[in-house]
Design a protein around this motif. Structure first.
Motif, PDB file in Angstrom:
ATOM      1  N   GLU A  59      -0.151  -5.357  -6.955  1.00  0.00           N
ATOM      2  CA  GLU A  59      -1.288  -6.262  -7.113  1.00  0.00           C
ATOM      3  C   GLU A  59      -0.929  -7.723  -6.892  1.00  0.00           C
ATOM      4  OE1 GLU A  59      -2.694  -5.265 -11.021  1.00  0.00           O
ATOM      5  OE2 GLU A  59      -2.789  -3.113 -10.509  1.00  0.00           O
ATOM      6  N   GLY A  60       0.361  -8.000  -6.672  1.00  0.00           N
ATOM      7  CA  GLY A  60       0.790  -9.366  -6.416  1.00  0.00           C
ATOM      8  C   GLY A  60       0.510 -10.310  -7.573  1.00  0.00           C
ATOM      9  N   ASP A  64       3.247   7.981  -9.571  1.00  0.00           N
ATOM     10  CA  ASP A  64       2.949   8.232  -8.155  1.00  0.00           C
ATOM     11  C   ASP A  64       3.273   7.001  -7.308  1.00  0.00           C
ATOM     12  OD1 ASP A  64       2.021  10.776  -8.723  1.00  0.00           O
ATOM     13  OD2 ASP A  64      -0.067  10.121  -8.950  1.00  0.00           O
ATOM     14  N   GLY A  65       3.684   7.264  -6.058  1.00  0.00           N
ATOM     15  CA  GLY A  65       3.878   6.179  -5.103  1.00  0.00           C
ATOM     16  C   GLY A  65       5.142   5.374  -5.315  1.00  0.00           C
ATOM     17  N   ALA A 101       0.814  -1.224   0.000  1.00  0.00           N
ATOM     18  CA  ALA A 101       0.000   0.000   0.000  1.00  0.00           C
ATOM     19  C   ALA A 101       0.842   1.266   0.000  1.00  0.00           C
ATOM     20  CB  ALA A 101      -0.933  -0.012   1.201  1.00  0.00           C
ATOM     21  N   GLY A 102       2.038   1.195   0.597  1.00  0.00           N
ATOM     22  CA  GLY A 102       2.859   2.391   0.731  1.00  0.00           C
ATOM     23  C   GLY A 102       3.690   2.671  -0.500  1.00  0.00           C
ATOM     24  N   THR A 103       4.631   3.594  -0.337  1.00  0.00           N
ATOM     25  CA  THR A 103       5.544   3.954  -1.425  1.00  0.00           C
ATOM     26  C   THR A 103       6.478   2.792  -1.743  1.00  0.00           C
ATOM     27  OG1 THR A 103       5.495   6.283  -0.809  1.00  0.00           O
ATOM     28  CG2 THR A 103       7.360   5.551  -2.124  1.00  0.00           C
ATOM     29  N   ILE A 104       6.599   2.477  -3.014  1.00  0.00           N
ATOM     30  CA  ILE A 104       7.563   1.461  -3.452  1.00  0.00           C
ATOM     31  C   ILE A 104       8.916   2.141  -3.575  1.00  0.00           C
ATOM     32  CG2 ILE A 104       8.239  -0.114  -5.298  1.00  0.00           C
ATOM     33  CD1 ILE A 104       5.276  -0.446  -5.968  1.00  0.00           C
ATOM     34  N   GLU A 156       3.958  -0.935 -15.398  1.00  0.00           N
ATOM     35  CA  GLU A 156       3.536  -2.328 -15.312  1.00  0.00           C
ATOM     36  C   GLU A 156       4.300  -3.064 -14.214  1.00  0.00           C
ATOM     37  OE1 GLU A 156       1.829  -6.161 -16.287  1.00  0.00           O
ATOM     38  OE2 GLU A 156       1.180  -4.060 -16.303  1.00  0.00           O
ATOM     39  N   PHE A 157       5.575  -2.810 -14.092  1.00  0.00           N
ATOM     40  CA  PHE A 157       6.390  -3.447 -13.049  1.00  0.00           C
ATOM     41  C   PHE A 157       5.853  -3.109 -11.666  1.00  0.00           C
ATOM     42  CE2 PHE A 157      10.569  -3.068 -10.574  1.00  0.00           C
ATOM     43  CZ  PHE A 157      10.638  -4.417 -10.272  1.00  0.00           C
ATOM     44  N   PHE A 158       5.634  -1.832 -11.415  1.00  0.00           N
ATOM     45  CA  PHE A 158       5.179  -1.416 -10.089  1.00  0.00           C
ATOM     46  C   PHE A 158       3.742  -1.846  -9.820  1.00  0.00           C
ATOM     47  CE2 PHE A 158       8.392   2.041 -11.083  1.00  0.00           C
ATOM     48  CZ  PHE A 158       9.400   1.424 -10.372  1.00  0.00           C
ATOM     49  N   ALA A 159       2.885  -1.853 -10.849  1.00  0.00           N
ATOM     50  CA  ALA A 159       1.508  -2.321 -10.673  1.00  0.00           C
ATOM     51  C   ALA A 159       1.484  -3.799 -10.315  1.00  0.00           C
ATOM     52  CB  ALA A 159       0.705  -2.070 -11.953  1.00  0.00           C
ATOM     53  N   ALA A 160       2.357  -4.584 -10.944  1.00  0.00           N
ATOM     54  CA  ALA A 160       2.413  -6.015 -10.639  1.00  0.00           C
ATOM     55  C   ALA A 160       2.849  -6.254  -9.200  1.00  0.00           C
ATOM     56  CB  ALA A 160       3.354  -6.717 -11.612  1.00  0.00           C
ATOM     57  N   ILE A 161       3.781  -5.435  -8.714  1.00  0.00           N
ATOM     58  CA  ILE A 161       4.215  -5.550  -7.323  1.00  0.00           C
ATOM     59  C   ILE A 161       3.051  -5.240  -6.389  1.00  0.00           C
ATOM     60  CG2 ILE A 161       5.702  -4.531  -5.548  1.00  0.00           C
ATOM     61  CD1 ILE A 161       7.798  -4.077  -7.781  1.00  0.00           C
TER      62      ILE A 161
END
Length: 318
Positions: free
Chosen positions: A291-292, A27-28, A2-5, A284-289
């Motif tokens: 969303e698991g 963002d994030g 949920a937090g900043t990657i 896409e990389f960060f979204a996959a992280i």
């Protein structure tokens, strides 16, 4: 998540800077560590982008507990071993193309990803360029089927310089790097595995030790074919140009621009949230992280490309 990657980026060269510029728009996500070959130039880039931790050793970044993910923009020969180091340290990893310069090393990365459960992705940017996404959307909708792809990958690189005109510490490769883009994209867009591949190459450069010209033919199981011409000797327009010849039209993609066979421009500005393929790849990389889930261009998805490159490499060596 949920937090900043929090991200470490290794490789502060031309492509690393492209990622830094793309991440600024997401963002994030915060780049907290930058790794480069030489300390002072790396510090200068870190200062420009507000990155506090700088090192010349990836291990220093992997030791930081706050780091969630790593983006590798390092020399090709380091990609597989560094991707493995990242996952062993418990970090998600995106490795720039190519995943490896051998099938065995690529397989090793895929095997560790499967056991670790971490997100591991390779930078096959053509999957994300809006021009290729537009074509992909027509294919998925059943409105267009590829009969042939004709691709030219041309550079003028008779000396070992990078995209910024700076000396490289490593040698680029037409087959294991530049052909990887097209081999993967062809199978991805054809939605069919490659079943036949042939290659010939020109003379080996006396100093660089690589072929400067290459020609590759591919055939997919569904009958689609691809012809790929590659050169480091081309003193003219640079880059990669894709001609899609299909059953309902012809399209020419030049990075993020797209025209039809009559050179009439196609608006791809609304295909995705950005016109920057590198930024979309990173999103896409960060979204996959978050969303698991498995990302598009996961290391497992692109592994068949490296099987084809392996087969072509053996063919050329013979």
């Amino acid at each position: 998540m949920a937090g900043t990657i929090k991200v470490a980026l290794a490789g502060a060269g031309a492509f690393g800077i492209k990622h830094l510029d793309g991440i600024k728009n997401i963002d994030g996500v915060e780049v907290v560590s930058l790794v480069g070959r030489r300390l002072e130039p790396t510090k200068e880039i870190a200062d420009k982008y507000g990155i506090k931790h700088v090192s010349t050793d990836l291990a220093d970044s992997l030791a930081l507990k706050e780091v969630d993910a790593v983006i590798l923009c390092t020399p090709t020969q380091m990609h597989a071993s560094q991707a493995i180091d990242c996952m062993k340290a418990g970090k998600h990893v995106q490795v720039e193309i190519p995943l490896a310069d051998s099938l065995a090393d690529a397989q090793g990365v895929v095997d560790l990803q499967k056991t670790s459960g971490l997100v591991a992705m390779c930078g096959h940017t053509r999957r994300f360029n809006p021009s290729h996404q537009w074509v992909r959307n027509k294919i998925v909708a059943g409105e267009f089927n590829i009969q042939q792809m004709d691709v030219q990958t041309y550079f003028f690189r008779r000396t070992n310089m990078n995209a910024l005109g700076q000396p490289r510490s490593w040698t680029d490769h037409l087959l294991w790097h530049h052909a990887a883009h097209t081999v993967d994209l062809f199978a991805y867009q054809a939605r069919s595995p490659i079943v036949k591949a042939n290659a010939v190459q020109g003379p080996i450069h006396p100093n660089l030790g690589i072929a400067m010209d290459m020609s590759i033919q591919l055939k997919a199981a569904n009958g689609a074919i691809c012809t790929l011409s590659l050169s480091f000797n081309n003193d003219g327009p640079l880059g990669t140009f894709f001609r899609y010849i299909g059953d309902t039209g012809t399209y020419i993609a030049r990075y993020d621009d797209l025209v039809n066979g009559k050179e009439e421009k196609i608006d791809v500005s609304r295909v995705d949230v950005s016109m920057n393929g590198i930024e979309l790849q990173d999103r896409e990389f960060f979204a996959a992280i978050r969303e698991g889930r498995e990302p598009n261009a996961s290391v497992a998805q692109v592994l068949p490309c490296y099987q084809v490159l392996h087969d072509l490499d053996r063919q050329l060596a013979a």
